[in-house]
Motif scaffolding. Structure first.
Motif, PDB file in Angstrom:
ATOM      1  N   GLN A 126     -10.555 -22.663 -49.708  1.00 24.76           N
ATOM      2  CA  GLN A 126     -11.095 -23.757 -50.523  1.00 24.76           C
ATOM      3  C   GLN A 126     -12.614 -23.760 -50.512  1.00 24.76           C
ATOM      4  OE1 GLN A 126      -9.223 -27.349 -49.084  1.00 24.76           O
ATOM      5  NE2 GLN A 126      -7.170 -26.618 -49.594  1.00 24.76           N
ATOM      6  N   ALA A 127     -13.218 -23.503 -49.348  1.00 23.34           N
ATOM      7  CA  ALA A 127     -14.677 -23.424 -49.284  1.00 23.34           C
ATOM      8  C   ALA A 127     -15.182 -22.223 -50.078  1.00 23.34           C
ATOM      9  CB  ALA A 127     -15.128 -23.321 -47.829  1.00 23.34           C
ATOM     10  N   GLY A 128     -14.447 -21.116 -50.023  1.00 24.32           N
ATOM     11  CA  GLY A 128     -14.837 -19.931 -50.772  1.00 24.32           C
ATOM     12  C   GLY A 128     -14.718 -20.117 -52.271  1.00 24.32           C
ATOM     13  N   GLU A 129     -13.751 -20.930 -52.712  1.00 29.95           N
ATOM     14  CA  GLU A 129     -13.565 -21.175 -54.143  1.00 29.95           C
ATOM     15  C   GLU A 129     -14.827 -21.733 -54.780  1.00 29.95           C
ATOM     16  OE1 GLU A 129      -9.822 -22.768 -55.952  1.00 29.95           O
ATOM     17  OE2 GLU A 129      -9.295 -23.079 -53.831  1.00 29.95           O
ATOM     18  N   VAL A 130     -15.479 -22.645 -54.110  1.00 35.41           N
ATOM     19  CA  VAL A 130     -16.687 -23.275 -54.657  1.00 35.41           C
ATOM     20  C   VAL A 130     -17.747 -22.215 -54.925  1.00 35.41           C
ATOM     21  CG1 VAL A 130     -18.513 -24.954 -54.226  1.00 35.41           C
ATOM     22  CG2 VAL A 130     -16.173 -25.432 -53.455  1.00 35.41           C
ATOM     23  N   ALA A 131     -17.964 -21.337 -53.960  1.00 32.33           N
ATOM     24  CA  ALA A 131     -18.976 -20.293 -54.117  1.00 32.33           C
ATOM     25  C   ALA A 131     -18.556 -19.262 -55.157  1.00 32.33           C
ATOM     26  CB  ALA A 131     -19.231 -19.625 -52.773  1.00 32.33           C
ATOM     27  N   ALA A 132     -17.273 -18.879 -55.142  1.00 30.60           N
ATOM     28  CA  ALA A 132     -16.804 -17.866 -56.090  1.00 30.60           C
ATOM     29  C   ALA A 132     -16.889 -18.372 -57.527  1.00 30.60           C
ATOM     30  CB  ALA A 132     -15.377 -17.460 -55.745  1.00 30.60           C
ATOM     31  N   ASN A 133     -16.551 -19.624 -57.734  1.00 31.24           N
ATOM     32  CA  ASN A 133     -16.636 -20.188 -59.084  1.00 31.24           C
ATOM     33  C   ASN A 133     -18.076 -20.354 -59.553  1.00 31.24           C
ATOM     34  OD1 ASN A 133     -13.899 -20.471 -59.923  1.00 31.24           O
ATOM     35  ND2 ASN A 133     -13.653 -22.197 -58.521  1.00 31.24           N
ATOM     36  N   ALA A 134     -19.019 -20.241 -58.620  1.00 32.64           N
ATOM     37  CA  ALA A 134     -20.442 -20.282 -58.977  1.00 32.64           C
ATOM     38  C   ALA A 134     -21.008 -18.873 -59.160  1.00 32.64           C
ATOM     39  CB  ALA A 134     -21.228 -21.006 -57.889  1.00 32.64           C
ATOM     40  N   GLY A 135     -20.135 -17.861 -59.138  1.00 32.22           N
ATOM     41  CA  GLY A 135     -20.567 -16.500 -59.398  1.00 32.22           C
ATOM     42  C   GLY A 135     -20.851 -15.659 -58.167  1.00 32.22           C
ATOM     43  N   MET A 136     -20.538 -16.181 -56.986  1.00 31.55           N
ATOM     44  CA  MET A 136     -20.783 -15.443 -55.749  1.00 31.55           C
ATOM     45  C   MET A 136     -19.599 -14.515 -55.424  1.00 31.55           C
ATOM     46  SD  MET A 136     -23.776 -16.460 -54.654  1.00 31.55           S
ATOM     47  CE  MET A 136     -24.268 -16.563 -56.383  1.00 31.55           C
ATOM     48  N   LEU A 137     -19.895 -13.435 -54.719  1.00 32.16           N
ATOM     49  CA  LEU A 137     -18.869 -12.578 -54.126  1.00 32.16           C
ATOM     50  C   LEU A 137     -18.728 -13.027 -52.677  1.00 32.16           C
ATOM     51  CD1 LEU A 137     -20.044  -9.081 -55.460  1.00 32.16           C
ATOM     52  CD2 LEU A 137     -18.578 -10.770 -56.600  1.00 32.16           C
ATOM     53  N   VAL A 138     -17.569 -13.535 -52.322  1.00 30.95           N
ATOM     54  CA  VAL A 138     -17.377 -14.194 -51.027  1.00 30.95           C
ATOM     55  C   VAL A 138     -16.687 -13.254 -50.035  1.00 30.95           C
ATOM     56  CG1 VAL A 138     -16.317 -16.147 -49.824  1.00 30.95           C
ATOM     57  CG2 VAL A 138     -17.225 -16.447 -52.143  1.00 30.95           C
ATOM     58  N   ALA A 139     -17.308 -13.091 -48.867  1.00 30.83           N
ATOM     59  CA  ALA A 139     -16.688 -12.382 -47.744  1.00 30.83           C
ATOM     60  C   ALA A 139     -16.353 -13.418 -46.678  1.00 30.83           C
ATOM     61  CB  ALA A 139     -17.639 -11.328 -47.181  1.00 30.83           C
ATOM     62  N   PHE A 140     -15.207 -13.269 -46.052  1.00 32.13           N
ATOM     63  CA  PHE A 140     -14.807 -14.193 -44.987  1.00 32.13           C
ATOM     64  C   PHE A 140     -15.065 -13.539 -43.630  1.00 32.13           C
ATOM     65  CE2 PHE A 140     -12.287 -15.450 -48.661  1.00 32.13           C
ATOM     66  CZ  PHE A 140     -12.472 -16.825 -48.664  1.00 32.13           C
ATOM     67  N   GLY A 141     -15.655 -14.320 -42.726  1.00 33.31           N
ATOM     68  CA  GLY A 141     -15.971 -13.805 -41.401  1.00 33.31           C
ATOM     69  C   GLY A 141     -15.475 -14.736 -40.315  1.00 33.31           C
ATOM     70  N   VAL A 142     -15.347 -14.199 -39.104  1.00 26.30           N
ATOM     71  CA  VAL A 142     -14.881 -14.954 -37.953  1.00 26.30           C
ATOM     72  C   VAL A 142     -15.964 -14.942 -36.880  1.00 26.30           C
ATOM     73  CG1 VAL A 142     -13.212 -14.968 -36.047  1.00 26.30           C
ATOM     74  CG2 VAL A 142     -12.429 -14.559 -38.379  1.00 26.30           C
ATOM     75  N   THR A 143     -16.228 -16.101 -36.299  1.00 23.99           N
ATOM     76  CA  THR A 143     -17.207 -16.190 -35.217  1.00 23.99           C
ATOM     77  C   THR A 143     -16.717 -15.377 -34.019  1.00 23.99           C
ATOM     78  OG1 THR A 143     -17.850 -18.412 -35.922  1.00 23.99           O
ATOM     79  CG2 THR A 143     -18.465 -17.745 -33.681  1.00 23.99           C
ATOM     80  N   PRO A 144     -17.489 -14.387 -33.583  1.00 24.76           N
ATOM     81  CA  PRO A 144     -17.022 -13.534 -32.481  1.00 24.76           C
ATOM     82  C   PRO A 144     -17.029 -14.277 -31.149  1.00 24.76           C
ATOM     83  CG  PRO A 144     -19.252 -12.923 -33.156  1.00 24.76           C
ATOM     84  CD  PRO A 144     -18.774 -13.948 -34.142  1.00 24.76           C
ATOM     85  N   ASP A 145     -16.010 -14.010 -30.344  1.00 22.15           N
ATOM     86  CA  ASP A 145     -15.949 -14.612 -29.017  1.00 22.15           C
ATOM     87  C   ASP A 145     -16.097 -13.566 -27.910  1.00 22.15           C
ATOM     88  OD1 ASP A 145     -13.558 -13.250 -29.116  1.00 22.15           O
ATOM     89  OD2 ASP A 145     -12.278 -15.029 -29.078  1.00 22.15           O
ATOM     90  N   ARG A 146     -16.395 -12.327 -28.312  1.00 17.43           N
ATOM     91  CA  ARG A 146     -16.615 -11.252 -27.349  1.00 17.43           C
ATOM     92  C   ARG A 146     -17.333 -10.116 -28.075  1.00 17.43           C
ATOM     93  NH1 ARG A 146     -11.500 -11.070 -29.262  1.00 17.43           N
ATOM     94  NH2 ARG A 146     -10.711  -9.055 -30.033  1.00 17.43           N
ATOM     95  N   PRO A 147     -17.991  -9.240 -27.351  1.00 21.22           N
ATOM     96  CA  PRO A 147     -18.685  -8.109 -27.996  1.00 21.22           C
ATOM     97  C   PRO A 147     -17.698  -7.013 -28.377  1.00 21.22           C
ATOM     98  CG  PRO A 147     -19.044  -8.051 -25.629  1.00 21.22           C
ATOM     99  CD  PRO A 147     -18.292  -9.332 -25.910  1.00 21.22           C
ATOM    100  N   GLU A 148     -17.031  -7.177 -29.495  1.00 22.54           N
ATOM    101  CA  GLU A 148     -15.970  -6.276 -29.950  1.00 22.54           C
ATOM    102  C   GLU A 148     -16.581  -5.064 -30.668  1.00 22.54           C
ATOM    103  OE1 GLU A 148     -12.908  -4.331 -30.514  1.00 22.54           O
ATOM    104  OE2 GLU A 148     -12.431  -6.324 -29.716  1.00 22.54           O
ATOM    105  N   THR A 149     -16.190  -3.857 -30.234  1.00 23.21           N
ATOM    106  CA  THR A 149     -16.696  -2.633 -30.869  1.00 23.21           C
ATOM    107  C   THR A 149     -15.744  -2.071 -31.917  1.00 23.21           C
ATOM    108  OG1 THR A 149     -15.711  -1.248 -29.134  1.00 23.21           O
ATOM    109  CG2 THR A 149     -17.974  -2.021 -28.785  1.00 23.21           C
ATOM    110  N   GLY A 150     -14.590  -2.708 -32.091  1.00 26.76           N
ATOM    111  CA  GLY A 150     -13.618  -2.203 -33.046  1.00 26.76           C
ATOM    112  C   GLY A 150     -13.706  -2.847 -34.416  1.00 26.76           C
ATOM    113  N   TYR A 151     -14.618  -3.812 -34.593  1.00 31.87           N
ATOM    114  CA  TYR A 151     -14.762  -4.510 -35.870  1.00 31.87           C
ATOM    115  C   TYR A 151     -16.129  -4.242 -36.482  1.00 31.87           C
ATOM    116  CZ  TYR A 151     -10.822  -7.487 -34.321  1.00 31.87           C
ATOM    117  OH  TYR A 151      -9.614  -7.954 -33.885  1.00 31.87           O
ATOM    118  N   GLY A 152     -16.196  -4.366 -37.823  1.00 34.72           N
ATOM    119  CA  GLY A 152     -17.480  -4.438 -38.486  1.00 34.72           C
ATOM    120  C   GLY A 152     -18.004  -5.868 -38.418  1.00 34.72           C
TER     121      GLY A 152
END
Length: 473
Positions: A126-152
């Motif tokens: 729902q939060a992404g919809e607002v930005a996407a409908n305004a012409g943005m390309l939306v990427a979803f991210g997760v707040t890291p809880d550890r120094p993970e080397t397997g993710y971008g």
């Protein structure tokens, strides 16, 4: 309207032996009874969502369709990629399929994520919809809880705020451990989930601007595509002309209208056993248990048994992942979990069947599994789903004996057709033209005993098949 686009073509070799090329991780159940793919479909079913578009390949077409139908998703459009070319061409192909509705939204989702809270997922969309409908390309991210080397990682211009879209500064590939620690400290980084939301017209314009060379082969592959048994096959030659590239490299890293929305929930891109352990571990001992397992004096350990008849016991283990299946067992130090794909390479080099073959082999009519294989005989357990029909076939090197243990089978042997119920059997002489089908309303199970000089699956002469599979010799 939001059109879910489910990417369902990965192999997941770091999760061997649960994930293999014949049965990759997205179709396996790691939490509960549903597969990761089914959980993904369920998340985008209901009000506000259009019928999902599923991109997979030829090998998994029936599995993708059947697992969708099993959870009541009957309208999924399954598009078959003749070659897996990464996310860039796949997402573009889906966008071109939706070209007639440029103002509608596309929600791109990998099929192999674990998400505990659908409410948090809905809030992020729902939060992404607002930005996407305004012409943005939306990427979803997760707040890291550890120094993970397997993710971008996604680098933001400022610390993220829940429910808000923040401009992106850069994309970062999987970092080394020291870099990951620095990213955690800055608080301006999110894990890149690979989930995206944008208007169809906006992402097509972005491809035109930044990756125009992909458009012609993908458009041609759609034009040359054809429908087959409820699937849509892309044109083979045209699609092969597209570059194998991710959407991040092709478009997102170059575009200036990319924003990130934080996804505030337990989330896991299930890529390795250490990430699953981090997601499931509980208690002070940090032991993650799955299936028939017992842990004695273990710490920081994952124990997983995938066979109801096999009980896995760990004693005195620390920082270990142990995964037991009927045909293979993996024991690995958690620090080497990212290297499990090397196991698959070594096994393939040694022509070990378990490198890619799964103990249960799925077919459009059901499945079979080998119970015993020795010189000149093999015993299989076979399940044929209601309405399932095996091909009309014969064998050059083997005879077969079928014993029905549950349900009803209609059996054809040359010119004879008979119905077999529980405890009844049929003999298939070498060379006889035969077929088996389930005319009932419940699954039919039987035991098959094969005898002969050669028992390979390629010893089939196929005469007719309702699933349009190529004739086998």
């Amino acid at each position: 309207m939001i059109h879910p686009v489910i990417l369902c073509g990965g192999s997941g070799t770091r999760l061997w032996p649960s994930s293999r090329s014949a049965f990759p991780k997205q179709f396996a159940a790691f939490l509960g009874d549903r597969s990761l793919y089914q959980d993904t479909l369920q998340r985008v079913s209901g009000h506000g969502y259009a019928a999902p578009i599923v991109l997979t390949n030829e090998v998994f077409r029936f599995l993708a369709q059947e697992q969708a139908n099993d959870i009541g998703v009957m309208d999924a459009e399954v598009i078959l990629e003749p070659t897996i070319l990464d996310t860039g061409p796949a997402i573009l192909t889906a966008a071109l399929k939706l070209e007639g509705v440029p103002d509608d939204l596309m929600l791109v989702l990998p099929s192999d994520h674990l998400i505990r809270s659908n409410e948090a997922f809905d809030a992020a969309v729902q939060a992404g919809e607002v930005a996407a409908n305004a012409g943005m390309l939306v990427a979803f991210g997760v707040t890291p809880d550890r120094p993970e080397t397997g993710y971008g990682y996604l680098e933001l211009t400022q610390p993220p705020m829940q429910g808000c879209a923040t401009p992106l500064a850069s994309f970062s590939e999987k970092p080394d451990l020291d870099s990951a620690k620095e990213m955690i400290k800055s608080e301006n980084f999110l894990w890149n989930t690979g989930m995206y939301l944008f208007r169809v017209g906006d992402i097509l314009a972005a491809y035109q601007r930044h990756a125009a060379d992909l458009i012609a082969p993908c458009r041609a592959a759609l034009a040359a595509g054809e429908h087959d048994l409820g699937f849509f096959r892309l044109g083979v030659k045209d699609y092969a002309q597209a570059e194998a590239i991710s959407i991040d490299y092709a478009v997102m890293e170059k575009a200036d209208n990319v924003v990130a929305v934080p996804f505030m929930a337990d989330w896991l891109d299930l890529g390795s056993w250490d990430t699953l352990h981090a997601f499931l571990a509980t208690g002070t001992d940090q032991v993650a248990r799955s299936g028939n397992v017992t842990a004695i004096d273990c710490t920081r350990t994952l124990l997983r048994s995938e066979d109801e008849n096999m009980h896995l016991v760990g004693m005195g283990l620390d920082n270990i992942a142990a995964v037991a299946m009927r045909d293979a067992v993996l024991v690995v130090n958690m620090d080497r979990a990212q290297d499990v794909r090397q196991v698959v390479q070594v096994l393939k080099h040694g022509t070990v069947a378990q490198a890619s073959e799964f103990p249960r082999c799925y077919r459009p009519w059901g499945w079979y599994e080998t119970l015993c294989l020795r010189d000149r005989f093999q015993v299989k357990r076979i399940m044929v789903k209601p309405g399932g029909v095996l091909s009309l076939q014969s064998h050059v090197h083997r005879a077969e004996h079928w014993v029905v243990v549950s349900g009803t089978a209609r059996v054809t042997v040359n010119d004879d057709v008979s119905l077999l119920s529980e405890n009844e059997s049929a003999y298939i002489p070498l060379g006889a033209i035969h077929r088996m089908e389930n005319p009932g309303k419940v699954p039919m199970y039987l035991i098959e005993v094969q005898t002969g000089a050669y028992l390979g699956e390629d010893d089939i002469v196929r005469y007719a098949d309702i699933y349009n599979r190529a004739p086998a010799q």
